[in-house]
Design a protein around this motif. Sequence first.
Motif, short mmCIF file in Angstrom:
data_model
loop_
_atom_site.label_atom_id
_atom_site.label_comp_id
_atom_site.label_asym_id
_atom_site.label_seq_id
_atom_site.Cartn_x
_atom_site.Cartn_y
_atom_site.Cartn_z
N ASP A 1 -8.45 3.77 1.29
CA ASP A 1 -7.49 4.07 2.34
C ASP A 1 -8.23 4.54 3.59
N PRO A 2 -8.14 3.79 4.69
CA PRO A 2 -8.88 4.18 5.90
C PRO A 2 -8.15 5.22 6.75
N TYR A 3 -6.96 5.63 6.31
CA TYR A 3 -6.08 6.48 7.14
C TYR A 3 -6.79 7.74 7.63
N TRP A 4 -7.60 8.35 6.76
CA TRP A 4 -8.29 9.58 7.14
C TRP A 4 -9.68 9.31 7.71
N GLY A 5 -10.01 8.03 7.91
CA GLY A 5 -11.35 7.66 8.36
C GLY A 5 -11.41 7.32 9.85
N MET A 53 7.79 7.36 4.40
CA MET A 53 7.43 8.32 5.45
C MET A 53 7.27 7.68 6.83
N HIS A 54 6.76 6.45 6.87
CA HIS A 54 6.48 5.80 8.16
C HIS A 54 7.48 4.69 8.47
N GLU A 55 8.61 4.70 7.79
CA GLU A 55 9.61 3.63 7.95
C GLU A 55 9.95 3.41 9.42
N CYS A 89 0.87 -1.19 0.00
CA CYS A 89 0.00 0.00 0.00
C CYS A 89 0.90 1.23 0.00
N LEU A 90 0.35 2.37 0.39
CA LEU A 90 1.13 3.61 0.33
C LEU A 90 2.10 3.72 1.52
N GLY A 91 1.53 3.70 2.73
CA GLY A 91 2.34 3.96 3.92
C GLY A 91 2.83 2.74 4.66
N ASN A 92 2.25 1.56 4.34
CA ASN A 92 2.54 0.31 5.04
C ASN A 92 2.26 0.43 6.54
N ILE A 93 1.19 1.18 6.87
CA ILE A 93 0.77 1.21 8.27
C ILE A 93 -0.72 0.88 8.45
N CYS A 94 -1.50 0.84 7.37
CA CYS A 94 -2.93 0.53 7.49
C CYS A 94 -3.33 -0.71 6.68
P1 4NP Z 1 -1.85 2.88 4.05
O1 4NP Z 1 -2.49 4.24 4.61
O2 4NP Z 1 -1.27 3.19 2.67
O3 4NP Z 1 -3.00 1.94 3.99
O4 4NP Z 1 -0.78 2.48 5.05
C1 4NP Z 1 -1.80 5.46 4.64
C2 4NP Z 1 -0.92 5.72 5.65
C3 4NP Z 1 -0.27 6.93 5.71
C4 4NP Z 1 -0.52 7.89 4.75
C5 4NP Z 1 -1.40 7.62 3.74
C6 4NP Z 1 -2.03 6.41 3.67
N1 4NP Z 1 0.12 9.16 4.83
O5 4NP Z 1 -0.14 10.01 3.99
O6 4NP Z 1 0.93 9.37 5.74
#
Ligand code: 4NP
Length: 152
Positions: free
Chosen positions: A120-124, A39-41, A7-12
Amino acid sequence: MKILMVCLGNICRSPLAEGIMKTKLPEGFFVDSVGTISMHEGEHPDKRAIKTAANHNIDISRQKSRPITKKDLETFDKIYCMDIDVYEDVVSKAENEEQRQKISLFLEPLGDHKNAEVPDPYWGDMKDFEDVFQLLDRGCDAIKNQILSQTK
Ligand code: 4NP
């Protein structure tokens, strides 16, 4: 067989997909996850992702975010991308046709979701994380069935 969730951040999303997939596959399969950004390494998954997985008796709390490397495209056999931006980013890193062939959209094996993306649930909120969990669970079942039928 080595499987990579991206995914994008590898945290969700991809940490959840990794955790879910590990519960479904028999021994002999290796599952990992990465992000396309660094960014989240080094961070553990988002607390809401950890809680959502824990609600389903899956522990993803010890995972750590890392960005995808060129080596991943060599090492892994199947690379599943959570959305089209991620897919395009990973495809752009492929160095040959063999590597390109490994890369697909995570939801494609669900059939009716050919171009569908895992939101992406990050903002949810927690409901968004649970909805994503359910979608990932269905996607992992479809991938499992596809892989097990191919490796028989
Ligand atoms: P993920 O979610 O790609 O599912 O891990 C995100 C996590 C962080 C960000 C975006 C999406 N971010 O912009 O920091």
